[in-house]
Enzyme design. Sequence first.
Site, PDB file in Angstrom:
ATOM      1  N   ASP A  18       0.842  -1.196   0.000  1.00  0.00           N
ATOM      2  CA  ASP A  18       0.000   0.000   0.000  1.00  0.00           C
ATOM      3  C   ASP A  18       0.879   1.249   0.000  1.00  0.00           C
ATOM      4  O   ASP A  18       0.644   2.185  -0.770  1.00  0.00           O
ATOM      5  CB  ASP A  18      -0.921  -0.023   1.219  1.00  0.00           C
ATOM      6  N   GLY A  19       1.903   1.258   0.818  1.00  0.00           N
ATOM      7  CA  GLY A  19       2.822   2.398   0.875  1.00  0.00           C
ATOM      8  C   GLY A  19       3.631   2.547  -0.404  1.00  0.00           C
ATOM      9  O   GLY A  19       3.832   3.657  -0.899  1.00  0.00           O
TER      10      GLY A  19
END
Length: 128
Positions: A18-19
């Site tokens: 996600d990051g």
Amino acid sequence: MHNKTDEYSPLTLAFVGDGVYDLLVRSYLVRQANRPVGELNNSKVSMVNCRSQAQFAARLMPSLTEKELSVYKRGRNAAPKSVAKNGTVAEYHSATGLECLFGYLYLNGEQARIEQLFEMIVGLVFGA
């Protein structure tokens, strides 16, 4: 071939992915034009929401290796504790699969492959 990354839970890989994915999108948008942060954020949200990520995942699947597809499916089939507000359960699971894949590739140092897959996504969004 088995490596340590295969032992991480798919949700842990998605947490990292996600990051990674978010940073790829932000970096891409900033490099395109120096725009107000509000505009950048609106563009970012259009690429980072679960509906878009699910669509990107579906389009990327034919290009994935057998291992990458396996990692994606592990993430997709994981049981997250929450569900996105702006998408279906199926879209949320697909988005989690995509994030899992990006996390897996990142933790394995496969930056070139991450960039290749992200370029395919950018092509889908902007016709680049």
